[in-house]
Scaffold this active site. Structure first.
Site, short mmCIF file in Angstrom:
data_model
loop_
_atom_site.label_atom_id
_atom_site.label_comp_id
_atom_site.label_asym_id
_atom_site.label_seq_id
_atom_site.Cartn_x
_atom_site.Cartn_y
_atom_site.Cartn_z
N ASP A 44 0.72 -1.23 -0.06
CA ASP A 44 0.06 -0.03 -0.06
C ASP A 44 1.08 1.29 0.04
O ASP A 44 0.42 2.53 0.09
CB ASP A 44 -1.01 -0.01 1.05
CG ASP A 44 -0.12 -0.02 2.57
OD1 ASP A 44 0.84 -0.14 2.68
OD2 ASP A 44 -1.20 -0.01 3.66
N SER A 45 2.20 0.95 -0.02
CA SER A 45 3.08 2.17 -0.36
C SER A 45 2.98 2.76 -1.64
O SER A 45 3.37 3.80 -1.81
CB SER A 45 4.51 1.75 -0.13
OG SER A 45 4.77 0.47 -1.04
N ASP A 83 -1.14 -6.35 -0.40
CA ASP A 83 -1.43 -5.55 1.03
C ASP A 83 -2.97 -5.30 1.09
O ASP A 83 -3.66 -4.68 0.06
CB ASP A 83 -0.80 -4.11 1.04
CG ASP A 83 0.64 -4.31 1.83
OD1 ASP A 83 0.47 -5.31 2.54
OD2 ASP A 83 1.02 -3.19 1.89
N LYS A 113 -1.16 -9.56 2.72
CA LYS A 113 -0.54 -9.05 3.89
C LYS A 113 -1.24 -7.99 4.91
O LYS A 113 -1.87 -6.96 3.94
CB LYS A 113 0.87 -8.35 3.46
CG LYS A 113 1.70 -7.79 4.59
CD LYS A 113 2.91 -7.27 4.17
CE LYS A 113 3.31 -6.01 3.58
NZ LYS A 113 2.82 -4.97 4.30
N GLU A 115 -1.25 -5.51 8.61
CA GLU A 115 -0.44 -5.03 9.62
C GLU A 115 -1.06 -5.17 11.03
O GLU A 115 -2.29 -5.13 11.20
CB GLU A 115 -0.15 -3.60 9.39
CG GLU A 115 0.50 -3.14 8.15
CD GLU A 115 0.66 -1.66 8.03
OE1 GLU A 115 0.35 -0.75 8.95
OE2 GLU A 115 1.14 -1.27 7.02
N GLU A 182 9.49 -4.33 10.08
CA GLU A 182 10.07 -3.11 9.54
C GLU A 182 10.44 -2.15 10.68
O GLU A 182 9.71 -1.99 11.78
CB GLU A 182 8.65 -2.47 8.94
CG GLU A 182 8.92 -1.02 8.43
CD GLU A 182 8.39 -0.40 7.37
OE1 GLU A 182 7.00 -1.23 6.89
OE2 GLU A 182 8.34 0.59 6.87
#
Ligand code: KIV
Length: 275
Positions: A44-45, A83, A113, A115, A182
């Site tokens: 999602d960057s 993401d 993925k 978080e 991270e």
């Protein structure tokens, strides 16, 4: 050879390092795939490097599906991980399974993925129970940037380090096939890597992780808004691109481009009839 979640586990067992890069489009994914990169993360960057937001908060499911499907079309052998964007899984276990399913069906992901640690264990359990592999993501998780009060290295105090280790064990126990670490100290990443049987993929977590991931615009020198300490620039493509764009503009102005070799021909007697 096709990379799968099973390959990831086998690589950790054999002590082989896993390579992962982000990508957001077909052509870049194809180049990475041809270069033999094990896994492509549609991060999602993309909110930062493709869409120009200052964070990842505004990224939508539609953004992830659109870019994920393009990457999946370019990646023949790399494991494509997409993401789950902000608020696509935090709201409920039901939302998490439905949205993970969309990333698989419409985005053609090989895995998703998300978080978070203990707080997303129910979501990880339910998504994996639906047959969808989940990669977890701990440490300096960008979707929590407002809670962290900025981009700050995580896990430096005893309490924070203990919580990160417990979270890593919790996501593994819930069924995650890998975990991205991270922005945490190397020694903590080493300890987590040693304790887990699933592979750790580091970004700003040192050399002891089972694999590494970077945002491709960072490693190619194409994104200058900010460059974290952990980035290594493998090529200054930003400068090469700017130089090419400037030469293109100059050649249009001077008339040097297009040249004769770029033109299509037709018979003179046909065109003469039109005058
Ligand atoms: O969105 C992303 O690119 C990521 C990586 C930085 C791990 O989550």
């Amino acid at each position: 050879m096709k990379n799968t979640v099973v390959t990831f586990r086998q690589m950790k067992e054999k002590g082989e390092k896993i390579s992962m890069l982000t990508a957001y489009d077909y052509s870049t994914a194809k180049l990475m795939d041809e270069a033999g990169v094990n896994s492509i993360l549609v991060g999602d960057s993309l909110g930062n490097v493709i869409l120009g937001y200052e964070d990842t908060i505004s990224v939508t499911m539609e953004d992830m599906i659109h870019h994920g499907a393009a990457v999946a079309r370019g990646a023949k052998n790399a494991l494509v991980i997409i993401d789950m964007p902000f608020m696509s899984y935090q709201t409920s276990v039901y939302d998490a399974v439905v949205n993970a399913g969309r990333l698989m069906k419409e985005g053609r992901a090989g895995a998703v993925k998300l978080e978070g640690g203990a707080e997303v264990v129910p979501q990880i359990r339910a998504i994996t129970a639906a047959g969808i592999p989940v990669c977890a993501h701990l440490g300096l998780t960008p979707q929590s940037i407002n809670a962290f009060g900025g981009f700050k290295v995580q896990g430096k105090t005893e309490a924070a380090a203990k919580k990160l280790l417990a979270d890593a064990e919790a996501v593994q126990e819930a069924g995650a096939f890998a975990v991205v670490l991270e922005g945490i100290p190397r020694k903590l990443a080493d300890l987590i890597t040693e304790k887990l049987v699933i592979p750790t993929i580091g970004i700003g977590a040192g050399n002891g992780c089972d694999g590494q991931v970077l945002v491709y615009q960072d490693m190619l020198g194409m994104f200058s808004d900010f460059t974290p300490k952990f980035v290594k620039c493998y090529a200054k493509l930003g400068e090469v691109m700017k130089d090419a764009f400037a030469r293109y503009r100059e050649e249009i102005q001077s008339g040097a481009f297009p040249a004769e070799e770029h033109e299509y021909k037709m018979d003179d007697d046909i065109i003469e009839k039109l005058y």
